[in-house]
Write a protein that holds these residues in place. Sequence first.
Motif, PDB file in Angstrom:
ATOM      1  N   GLU A 129       0.835  -1.208   0.000  1.00 25.95           N
ATOM      2  CA  GLU A 129       0.000   0.000   0.000  1.00 25.95           C
ATOM      3  C   GLU A 129       0.866   1.252   0.000  1.00 25.95           C
ATOM      4  OE1 GLU A 129      -3.153   0.434   2.844  1.00 25.95           O
ATOM      5  OE2 GLU A 129      -3.709  -1.678   2.705  1.00 25.95           O
ATOM      6  N   PHE A 130       1.877   1.254   0.849  1.00 24.79           N
ATOM      7  CA  PHE A 130       2.769   2.417   0.905  1.00 24.79           C
ATOM      8  C   PHE A 130       3.522   2.583  -0.413  1.00 24.79           C
ATOM      9  CE2 PHE A 130       6.880   4.403   1.673  1.00 24.79           C
ATOM     10  CZ  PHE A 130       6.502   5.566   2.311  1.00 24.79           C
ATOM     11  N   TYR A 131       3.951   1.466  -0.975  1.00 24.53           N
ATOM     12  CA  TYR A 131       4.664   1.511  -2.259  1.00 24.53           C
ATOM     13  C   TYR A 131       3.793   2.142  -3.342  1.00 24.53           C
ATOM     14  CZ  TYR A 131       6.547  -0.257  -6.681  1.00 24.53           C
ATOM     15  OH  TYR A 131       7.013  -0.352  -7.962  1.00 24.53           O
ATOM     16  N   LYS A 132       2.539   1.717  -3.421  1.00 24.94           N
ATOM     17  CA  LYS A 132       1.647   2.221  -4.462  1.00 24.94           C
ATOM     18  C   LYS A 132       1.232   3.666  -4.208  1.00 24.94           C
ATOM     19  CE  LYS A 132      -0.335  -2.269  -5.725  1.00 24.94           C
ATOM     20  NZ  LYS A 132      -1.569  -3.100  -5.741  1.00 24.94           N
ATOM     21  N   GLN A 133       0.811   3.975  -2.966  1.00 29.32           N
ATOM     22  CA  GLN A 133       0.305   5.308  -2.653  1.00 29.32           C
ATOM     23  C   GLN A 133       1.420   6.335  -2.510  1.00 29.32           C
ATOM     24  OE1 GLN A 133      -2.835   6.353  -2.552  1.00 29.32           O
ATOM     25  NE2 GLN A 133      -3.622   4.324  -3.024  1.00 29.32           N
ATOM     26  N   GLY A 134       2.599   5.873  -2.082  1.00 28.52           N
ATOM     27  CA  GLY A 134       3.716   6.781  -1.877  1.00 28.52           C
ATOM     28  C   GLY A 134       4.674   6.809  -3.039  1.00 28.52           C
ATOM     29  N   GLU A 145      -3.475   9.880  -4.035  1.00 32.76           N
ATOM     30  CA  GLU A 145      -4.923   9.888  -3.894  1.00 32.76           C
ATOM     31  C   GLU A 145      -5.356   9.622  -2.460  1.00 32.76           C
ATOM     32  OE1 GLU A 145      -6.633   7.163  -6.642  1.00 32.76           O
ATOM     33  OE2 GLU A 145      -5.955   8.265  -8.413  1.00 32.76           O
ATOM     34  N   ARG A 146      -4.636   8.740  -1.781  1.00 27.74           N
ATOM     35  CA  ARG A 146      -5.080   8.339  -0.451  1.00 27.74           C
ATOM     36  C   ARG A 146      -3.955   8.425   0.573  1.00 27.74           C
ATOM     37  NH1 ARG A 146      -9.403   3.565  -0.392  1.00 27.74           N
ATOM     38  NH2 ARG A 146      -9.874   4.764   1.498  1.00 27.74           N
ATOM     39  N   MET A 147      -3.045   9.345   0.357  1.00 26.14           N
ATOM     40  CA  MET A 147      -1.955   9.552   1.308  1.00 26.14           C
ATOM     41  C   MET A 147      -1.863  11.027   1.678  1.00 26.14           C
ATOM     42  SD  MET A 147       2.154   8.772   0.979  1.00 26.14           S
ATOM     43  CE  MET A 147       1.996   7.016   1.331  1.00 26.14           C
ATOM     44  N   THR A 148      -1.735  11.286   2.967  1.00 24.96           N
ATOM     45  CA  THR A 148      -1.547  12.634   3.478  1.00 24.96           C
ATOM     46  C   THR A 148      -0.180  12.709   4.141  1.00 24.96           C
ATOM     47  OG1 THR A 148      -3.919  12.869   3.910  1.00 24.96           O
ATOM     48  CG2 THR A 148      -2.447  14.420   5.010  1.00 24.96           C
ATOM     49  N   VAL A 149       0.592  13.726   3.809  1.00 27.94           N
ATOM     50  CA  VAL A 149       1.934  13.881   4.368  1.00 27.94           C
ATOM     51  C   VAL A 149       1.968  15.159   5.203  1.00 27.94           C
ATOM     52  CG1 VAL A 149       4.403  14.024   3.876  1.00 27.94           C
ATOM     53  CG2 VAL A 149       2.888  12.739   2.335  1.00 27.94           C
ATOM     54  N   GLY A 150       2.365  15.021   6.469  1.00 25.71           N
ATOM     55  CA  GLY A 150       2.392  16.177   7.359  1.00 25.71           C
ATOM     56  C   GLY A 150       3.561  16.140   8.316  1.00 25.71           C
ATOM     57  N   ILE A 151       3.420  16.847   9.424  1.00 30.67           N
ATOM     58  CA  ILE A 151       4.535  16.965  10.382  1.00 30.67           C
ATOM     59  C   ILE A 151       4.105  16.616  11.803  1.00 30.67           C
ATOM     60  CG2 ILE A 151       5.775  18.686   9.020  1.00 30.67           C
ATOM     61  CD1 ILE A 151       4.582  20.843  10.818  1.00 30.67           C
ATOM     62  N   PHE A 158      -2.255   3.757   9.096  1.00 24.96           N
ATOM     63  CA  PHE A 158      -3.115   3.181   8.069  1.00 24.96           C
ATOM     64  C   PHE A 158      -4.544   3.161   8.581  1.00 24.96           C
ATOM     65  CE2 PHE A 158       1.094   1.569   7.249  1.00 24.96           C
ATOM     66  CZ  PHE A 158       1.201   1.572   5.860  1.00 24.96           C
ATOM     67  N   ASP A 159      -5.470   3.684   7.773  1.00 26.39           N
ATOM     68  CA  ASP A 159      -6.858   3.780   8.210  1.00 26.39           C
ATOM     69  C   ASP A 159      -7.802   3.591   7.022  1.00 26.39           C
ATOM     70  OD1 ASP A 159      -9.183   4.224   9.640  1.00 26.39           O
ATOM     71  OD2 ASP A 159      -8.949   6.411   9.685  1.00 26.39           O
ATOM     72  N   ASN A 160      -8.307   2.347   6.860  1.00 28.48           N
ATOM     73  CA  ASN A 160      -9.276   2.038   5.804  1.00 28.48           C
ATOM     74  C   ASN A 160      -8.806   2.465   4.414  1.00 28.48           C
ATOM     75  OD1 ASN A 160     -11.226   0.928   7.599  1.00 28.48           O
ATOM     76  ND2 ASN A 160     -11.871   3.011   8.167  1.00 28.48           N
ATOM     77  N   GLY A 161      -7.582   2.154   4.106  1.00 26.59           N
ATOM     78  CA  GLY A 161      -7.041   2.466   2.790  1.00 26.59           C
ATOM     79  C   GLY A 161      -6.346   3.802   2.691  1.00 26.59           C
ATOM     80  N   ASP A 162      -6.531   4.651   3.695  1.00 25.17           N
ATOM     81  CA  ASP A 162      -5.840   5.934   3.734  1.00 25.17           C
ATOM     82  C   ASP A 162      -4.550   5.813   4.540  1.00 25.17           C
ATOM     83  OD1 ASP A 162      -7.850   7.259   2.293  1.00 25.17           O
ATOM     84  OD2 ASP A 162      -9.032   7.573   4.106  1.00 25.17           O
ATOM     85  N   ILE A 163      -3.543   6.559   4.130  1.00 19.05           N
ATOM     86  CA  ILE A 163      -2.245   6.532   4.821  1.00 19.05           C
ATOM     87  C   ILE A 163      -1.860   7.953   5.207  1.00 19.05           C
ATOM     88  CG2 ILE A 163       0.173   5.814   4.711  1.00 19.05           C
ATOM     89  CD1 ILE A 163      -0.584   3.994   2.364  1.00 19.05           C
ATOM     90  N   THR A 164      -1.465   8.133   6.455  1.00 16.62           N
ATOM     91  CA  THR A 164      -0.943   9.414   6.922  1.00 16.62           C
ATOM     92  C   THR A 164       0.518   9.226   7.295  1.00 16.62           C
ATOM     93  OG1 THR A 164      -3.112  10.016   7.833  1.00 16.62           O
ATOM     94  CG2 THR A 164      -1.218  11.278   8.598  1.00 16.62           C
TER      95      THR A 164
END
Length: 207
Positions: A129-134, A145-151, A158-164
Amino acid sequence: MSDTTQSRSLQISPKYTVAFWRGLELDPENPKQEEWEKAVDVLRDRIQGRFIKPAQTLIDVDKVNKPQTFGFAVLSLDCLVLETIQGFREGVHNHQGHSKRLFNAFLSTWQPFLDCLEAGMVPDDKAVEFYKQGRCALHHSGATERMTVGISGPMMKFDNGDITVNRTLFHTELVAEFDRYLTALSDPASVDLRKKFLLKMHPICGL
């Protein structure tokens, strides 16, 4: 790479050239430790100079330039570092067709990544998942599409297909892992690791 004056003077890192590398005596079975320390420093200079320091510069700039986080740029550079480390560990020179496997191999055994997984999560699945989304999304389309990058927050969630992703923690942990790899490479007992390192580094220098 042809053996010309121009090729020998090619910079393989900010401080080192092809000629310097070719002048080293690197035999994993009969190691000259001083030579291997130089080889390790070449790799350190190469990865730090090309990827780690630029990413850290963006992080440092953010400290005085809020609210800009440069998250995608930092993560893109760190994804290159991650795959490169695993490529050196395995002795893979050409990563074409190997990127997904290299990411999986790195992440699924990396303790900071495993610490981010909740009960029941399969490391291999989340690594993909990280490979594809990141890595793929950023490198191929410059967007996720489903990854948020912050600080803030944990290194990764990992949360229901979303990655922070907390880009600061991710970068810090990745640098620490690179340092651990260099330490292992400096150990004369790491014969197999050194052989694989040469399998990747020699072709870069036309050997």
